[in-house]
Design an enzyme around this catalytic site. Structure first.
Site, mmCIF file in Angstrom:
data_model
loop_
_atom_site.group_PDB
_atom_site.id
_atom_site.type_symbol
_atom_site.label_atom_id
_atom_site.label_comp_id
_atom_site.label_asym_id
_atom_site.label_seq_id
_atom_site.Cartn_x
_atom_site.Cartn_y
_atom_site.Cartn_z
ATOM 1 C CG ASP A 413 63.888 72.557 37.678
ATOM 2 O OD1 ASP A 413 63.453 72.636 38.836
ATOM 3 O OD2 ASP A 413 63.413 73.199 36.728
ATOM 4 C CE LYS A 414 57.385 69.948 40.252
ATOM 5 N NZ LYS A 414 56.427 70.291 39.162
ATOM 6 C CD GLU A 652 53.511 86.976 35.597
ATOM 7 O OE1 GLU A 652 53.774 87.306 34.419
ATOM 8 O OE2 GLU A 652 53.825 87.654 36.577
ATOM 9 N NE ARG A 936 56.681 74.685 49.612
ATOM 10 C CZ ARG A 936 55.770 75.306 48.904
ATOM 11 N NH1 ARG A 936 56.127 75.969 47.822
ATOM 12 N NH2 ARG A 936 54.493 75.271 49.238
ATOM 13 C CG ASN A 965 64.822 78.012 38.795
ATOM 14 O OD1 ASN A 965 64.936 77.833 37.587
ATOM 15 N ND2 ASN A 965 63.961 77.346 39.523
ATOM 16 C CG ASP A 966 66.881 74.809 36.954
ATOM 17 O OD1 ASP A 966 66.578 74.594 38.133
ATOM 18 O OD2 ASP A 966 66.050 74.766 36.026
#
Length: 1316
Positions: A413-414, A652, A936, A965-966
């Protein structure tokens, strides 16, 4: 207890099962049924809150544990042989003695399992007896009971800092706004507070709340393990349905914070709670080495059967050739002897019992011990410890440590993995006008340069925020290029701040406003896009506001990661005070920077004439002026400084702090309102109508509020540019003229510039919703929220319905800086033969910029940028690119060279490339690329990419990420690594290993991975060799005893040989051996390639060791045999030298293989020999009748008095080991392997070693010997038309598509020729 009919019990059990299996559950209050027997309780079918994680009971422990252990085929095999030895016609030893090895192993394993289960029992008992408050109708109040007494349908009261005992539907809180703040660190590792609200319209928030007044029916979904979703509604007596979701659910294991008390209705209890359903226990994976080991065990079984068949046939032929009846053959009761064929059949099983050690039962136990030792050294490596987070290496999968040495593909992931995940507000664009925030860039540069010199000190005054004093002239020349490629810089500034609040370091919270933008805001009116822009930044989020003085009191429960405390104490991060003046350029700039202690360090800024003036040393005597204006009042400033923001994401937090820097301070958030203080000091209380939460499909979030002045319904939205731009309606202000109408195009241009600089971008919009539109939408929204079936889809549809015809306000650019040493790590991994992929959800421009910054992409690379709108073009691109690459490979001029190709592909194109008909071509292309960058992409696409590469190429894959999300990607890879970053512990909890920084991958793989693999591979090979060499002594003897299954070595000594004398040395070898030092492995990453693919443990090395074992066993048997032939020595007198010689040969064989000797190795090797002689001498003197009818009395003592014994030991050992020793000498002298050459470098002094390493890498074609710091990326790639792809695609299709192919640079052509 009342007796019940068994039929009724069965009927009730079936009803309970049906009730639990229903998709929807109807729950009612238990209070009206309090005191009744269980059969009359309405919620009796659902489990209680007591948990049981133990596997065994006291009575059934032995049978259940044995049943589990017999699932391992090796245990079943040896138990079967032990039982077979009880059959008189096939037994080889005393039957009881044959049970000892397997019983010892089963007993040790059972003791370990019993201890682990007892610890689970103690934990369960402590948890079940934890006190809690349950409402009692009889007592008319809450009474203290235990967690195990909680049932579905009860009302439970939880006070501040207590842990929630079950999943509760929140009905009441002491907060007047019906809010309860919880901390979910025990579930997902996130320390920020989350807001939960009571189910609206059910209970009035007053001190007289009575659970007995609750008379509704709670309808909820069947229990599941999804922590982020909950479907429920409450049906009132008037049949009105009130929807409730996750925002009203308190999960078991969460801690109530900053709320006096809360009352909830139990919907799930015990093992049906979401936290327990997510408690899947330890992960189990089978390593590639273990799979290879199982294949070789099958080969050993085949070899054993072959040897037994030879013995059986030989025994049959021997009996047929013997004249008459030998006197030692005893007939049966009828006086008959078995036929030679039948005797040969029996002998087959006797030989299996005799040669059973050929199957290494102790190898499995030894492997487990070795892995525990390896994990101990990995987790205690000080280089894998991070001071900033006070966390070290964690290992959660105990059986795949050796896979770390065979990795071929890394998927990363980044955000938060390669970068810090500390978002720094950098730039913004409002109404098409760009504001670069140069002053803030200077501040960041000061932090960075001071940090690099270790001179940065933070001061913590009572109320002063960031301030910067300028000369009258603006410093344009000094920092005009500072903001470019900012993402490449590595940030170590963390600050102390408040350590239990995420995203609150001074680097993230302190923003110096843009002078031009401040002036614009000071001229703004009430209905002005600039005010709306900053109101959107302050309002459009889920940030929870609390007071900094409300400190959290931690409650100990359980740790989700199971990490033990590191012995190192946390070293305080750089705090105190910026004490140096910063001068540069032609004109000196004097700056005085201070950081306040609280999170809210930015003062409200104003451009009034009453500015704060601070006296600083001015070398030129010039007057300096602060950018910050005086606060409206000391009271307001103090209140502002006491605020703390609890954000769920760093984006945020960065935007809220940016809004505060301009005076738009978020003061409070309740379920119904949001309070914002304006720069003028006026407080606006917005009615919070609804929040349209972010999801991965919409890529945006919105808040619907009612303006306190205009009373209009206003929808503020923020999200990704491609998700927002297509929803825009008319410009914000139609009365604008000229270029001001091109706000969208100008903003898009600014977004593209931000992305090229590596900034994360968001678009900010506004929409005024009419009363009529709102009323119509509100009805649909309520129906969607109250739905159970397809609730997520209906809720998303209502959000999409409202988010149309948006008016663009502006955009923001937030910087996420690279972690420390990321470029060095990626370069080292690539030199190690590992292909690195980065999978991110960012824009291609942002991802490419980060790719160049972290050296994933190089300036000389041929970058293929695939962005297609239709499948035909995607197919054409893949075909033509593959054709060019194959043509390069076939060119004779390009022998032993590879093109430096990198691929950049977006998510839309990736979907087409992974379709079944293009999948193979895409994998073939990526296999030829040095690096791949996917932009994306969604979490599901990440996992699919990993699965496709792993399955198609049959390679070892590793996935690394830090966020929820990973998780899919991490679980899809062979090895999953989680980074304990700022986004909670979801990735860590789903991973096999956990690290705190990306740079730790370098040592984890190149050093520990290499060591773990080589150690374990060599130990397994040695184990097979040891067993075969020893067992063959018994086999060769069968040729001289008529294949009768006789052993010339006492069976007790045979047991001791494998159990004590030769068991510990290979274990120490597997834990502590080092073929090359860590410094050399880090300096020469290409050494890692020796473990990739088949590695050192393969078909060839296995059979070479087996053949060597056969040779050594022949030597160890026949040299003593030739010495004692035609003599009158006894059976055990002949066998004792064989046993002794075998011990010396096996241990010295290991000595040849050991690469690095330590004191531990010497002690164990010498100790094993000493133990052999001590035990054998004692056994020969004491244990005369231990194994009748054999008599080993005084045999070794007699042998040791004979010089021939020592001569046999010396000559036999030398002859047995000479071929292996000579092979190593000749090979390492004539054609040394890279590991042997690297081993020689360890003997050099550090300066000579460094010089040799540089020469080595230069000679072997090592790349990137220059300074690995981030370099300036190449200029924007030259875009060329793609007419060459028109062979299979129409021109019209190409005109509609977008495809960019970066051409080969001149540098690339010079080095690699025109082959491509």
């Amino acid at each position: 207890m009342k007796w019940r009919n068994p039929v009724d019990l069965v009927r009730d059990a079936l009803r309970g099962q049906r009730a639990r299996d229903k998709d929807l559950r109807n729950l009612v209050s238990n209070l009206p049924y309090e005191g009744l027997e269980k059969s009359k309780q309405p919620n009796r079918h659902f489990p209680g809150n007591a948990i049981k994680t133990t596997k065994y009971t006291l009575l059934l422990f032995i049978p259940v544990n044995l049943f589990e252990q017999f699932h391992r085929m090796a245990n079943l095999y040896f138990v079967g042989l032990a039982i077979l030895n009880f059959v008189p016609v096939v037994n080889a030893f005393q039957p009881e003695v044959a049970l000892i090895p397997i019983c010892a192993i089963l007993s040790l394993t059972a003791l370990k399992d019993a201890w682990e289960d007892f610890r689970r029992y103690q934990s369960d008992r402590k948890l079940n007896n934890t006190p809690c408050l349950i409402y009692s109708r009889k007592e008319v109040g809450f009474i203290e009971r235990c967690w195990k007494d909680v049932r579905v349908g009860d009302f439970v009261k939880v006070v501040c800092n207590e842990i929630v005992p079950a999943d509760l539907l929140l009905l009441y809180t002491a907060d007047p706004d019906g809010v309860c703040l919880i901390e979910t660190a025990n579930l997902d590792g996130e320390s920020n507070l989350k807001q939960r609200r009571v189910v609206p319209g059910l209970c009035i928030s007053d001190p007289r709340f009575e659970p007995e007044s609750f008379n509704g029916i709670v309808v909820c979904e069947k229990p599941n393990n999804n922590l982020n979703h909950f479907k429920c509604y409450v049906e009132r007596p008037d049949e009105e349905k009130v929807g409730a979701g996750l925002e009203s659910l308190l999960l078991r294991g969460c801690t109530v914070r900053n709320t006096d008390h809360a009352v909830g209705f139990v919907v799930y209890a015990g093992h049906e709670t979401k936290s327990m359903l997510n408690n899947g226990g330890p992960r189990y994976k089978r390593s590639r080495l273990e799979r290879r080991l199982n294949v070789d065990v099958i080969f050993c079984v085949i070899l054993l059967f072959a040897m037994c068949i030879v013995a059986a046939v030989g025994h049959c032929l021997w009996l047929q050739a013997v004249p008459g009846v030998p006197p030692y053959l005893v007939p049966d009761s009828a006086g008959r002897l078995d036929s030679p064929a039948l005797s040969g059949f029996y002998m087959f099983f006797t030989m299996i019992i005799l040669l059973q050690v050929l199957i290494p039962i102790s190898l499995y136990v030894s492997i487990e011990l070795v892995k525990i030792g390896q994990i101990f050294f990995i987790t205690n490596d000080i280089d894998l410890y991070d001071e900033g987070t006070d966390s070290g290496m964690q290992c959660k999968a105990l059986n795949i440590t050796e896979d770390l040495g065979q990795v071929q593909y890394i998927f990363s992931d980044k955000t938060g993995t390669l970068t810090e995940n500390k978002m720094v507000f950098r730039r913004c664009s409002i109404m098409g006008v760009e504001y670069p925030h140069k002053e803030n860039a200077i501040r960041l540069n000061v932090l960075e340069e001071a940090e690099s010199e270790e001179e940065i000190i933070f001061n913590q005054p009572p109320r002063t925020g960031w301030s910067m004093d300028f000369e009258n002239s603006e410093p344009e020349g000094r920092h005009h290029h500072h903001h470019h490629h900012g993402s490449r810089r590595k940030s170590k500034v963390s600050g102390q701040g408040q350590k239990d609040v995420a995203f609150s370091s001074p680097l993230e919270t302190d923003v110096i406003p843009d002078r031009k933008l401040l002036q614009q805001i000071s001229r703004s009116q009430e209905k002005d896009p600039y005010l709306d822009f900053f109101l959107a930044l302050a309002i459009c989020n889920t940030v929870v506001v609390s007071m900094a003085t409300a400190r959290r009191r931690r409650a100990s429960w359980f740790s989700p990661s199971g990490r033990t405390n590191n012995p190192l104490e946390t070293v305080s991060t750089l705090v105190k005070k910026v004490g140096s003046l910063f001068t540069s350029g032609q004109k000196p700039i004097h700056q005085h920077l201070t950081v306040s202690k609280s999170d809210m360090v930015i003062e409200e800024d104003d451009l009034s004439s009453e500015g704060i003036r601070e006296k600083t040393e001015d070398l030129d005597g010039l007057e300096t002026c602060s950018l910050h204006a005086a606060s409206p009042s000391h009271k307001e400033s103090a209140a502002s400084d006491n605020l703390r923001y609890e954000a769920e994401s760093p984006d945020e937090a960065a935007l809220v702090y940016a809004a505060k820097a301009y005076g738009f301070t978020l003061l409070a958030r309740t379920p119904d309102s949001v309070t914002v203080r304006l720069p003028s000091g006026k407080d606006l209380v917005f009615e919070l109508v609804d929040t349209l939460a972010f999801d991965s499909n919409r890529k945006r979030m919105s808040v619907l509020v009612r303006h306190p002045i205009t009373r209009e319904y206003v929808l503020y939205t923020k999200g990704a540019d491609y998700a927002i731009m297509e929803l825009l309606g008319t410009p914000y202000a139609e009365h604008f003229s000229g270029s001001e109408k091109n706000i969208a195009s100008d903003t898009q241009h600014h977004l593209d510039c931000y992305a090229k600089e590596g900034l994360r971008t968001l678009c900010i919009t506004k929409k005024v919703v009419s009363d009529k539109e709102y009323m119509s939408w509100s009805l649909q929204r309520q129906r969607a929220l109250a739905a159970i079936e397809q609730r997520e889809e209906l809720v998303m549809e209502t959000a999409v319905q409202l988010e149309t015809n948006l008016s663009l306000l502006g955009a923001t650019g937030v910087e996420d800086r690279l972690q420390e040493n990321v470029p060095d790590t990626i370069i080292a991994l690539r030199e190690a033969g590992i292909q690195v992929w980065v999978l991110t959800g960012d824009k291609p421009e942002t991802a490419v910029n980060i790719g160049y910054a972290c050296r994933l992409l190089e300036e000389e690379d041929l970058v293929i940028n695939m962005s297609c709108k239709n499948k035909a073009v995607c197919t054409s691109i893949l075909d033509c690119t593959l054709e060019e690459v194959r043509r390069y490979d076939e060119n004779p001029q390009n022998v032993d060279t590879t093109p430096n190709i990198s691929l950049v592909i977006d998510g839309r194109t990736l979907v087409m490339a992974l379709s079944p008909d293009l999948e193979n071509r895409f994998v073939d292309l990526t296999k030829r690329c040095r690096s791949v960058l996917c932009c994306r992409v969604t979490p599901l696409q990440k996992s699919k990419v990993v699965k496709v590469v792993r399955e198609k190429l049959k390679v070892m894959t590793l996935a690394v990420g830090d966020g929820a999300n990973d998780v899919n990607m991490i679980q899809a890879a062979d090895i999953g690594i989680g980074i304990s970053g700022q986004e909670g512990m979801q990735a860590v909890m789903a991973s096999d290993f956990a690290i705190s920084r990306f740079k730790h991958l370098k040592k984890l793989l190149l050093v520990h991975g290499h060591w773990c693999y080589t150690r374990l591979a060599n130990m397994i090979i040695y184990f097979f060799y040891k067993n075969v060499a020893y067992v063959n002594l018994l086999f060769w003897y069968q040729f001289f005893c008529g294949f009768s299954g006789t052993a010339m070595i006492d069976y007790w000594l045979m047991i001791f040989f494998n159990l004590f004398f030769t068991s510990v040395p290979p274990i120490m070898y597997g834990i502590m051996d080092k073929d090359v030092s860590a410094e050399i492995l880090l300096g020469l990453p290409e050494l890692y390639r020796t473990g990739q693919g088949t590695g050192e443990y393969n078909f060839f090395t296995f059979w070479i060791s087996i053949l060597d074992a056969f040779y050594q066993s022949l030597v160890c048997f026949f040299i003593p045999y030739l010495v004692y032939v035609d003599s009158d020595v006894g059976l055990f007198t002949f066998g004792t030298p064989l046993n002794t010689v075998s011990l010396f040969t096996i241990l010295l064989h290991l000595s040849i293989e050991i690469k690095s000797w330590t004191v531990v190795h010497w002690i164990i090797q010498v100790g094993s020999v000493a133990l052999y002689f001590i035990v054998t001498l004692a056994y020969s003197a004491i244990c005369i009748t231990c194994n009748p009818p054999s008599n080993p009395y005084w045999i070794l003592q007699s042998q040791m008095a004979d010089p021939m014994f020592y001569l046999i030991c010396i000559i036999t050992t030398v002859v047995a080991l000479l071929p292996r020793y000579m092979f190593h000498v000749i090979k390492n002298s004539i054609a040394p392997s890279p590991l042997i050459q690297a081993k020689l470098l360890d003997r050099l002094d550090p300066s000579a070693r460094e010089r040799c390493i540089r020469e080595w890498r230069s000679f072997r074609g090592g790349v990137h010997l220059e300074d690995s710091r981030s370099s300036t990326p190449p200029s924007p790639a030259l875009e060329i038309p793609v007419e060459m792809y028109t062979k299979s695609t129409g021109a019209a299709e190409l005109m509609e598509d977008e495809f960019v192919l970066n051409v080969i640079t001149d540098n690339y052509l010079r080095h690699n020729g025109p082959g491509t």
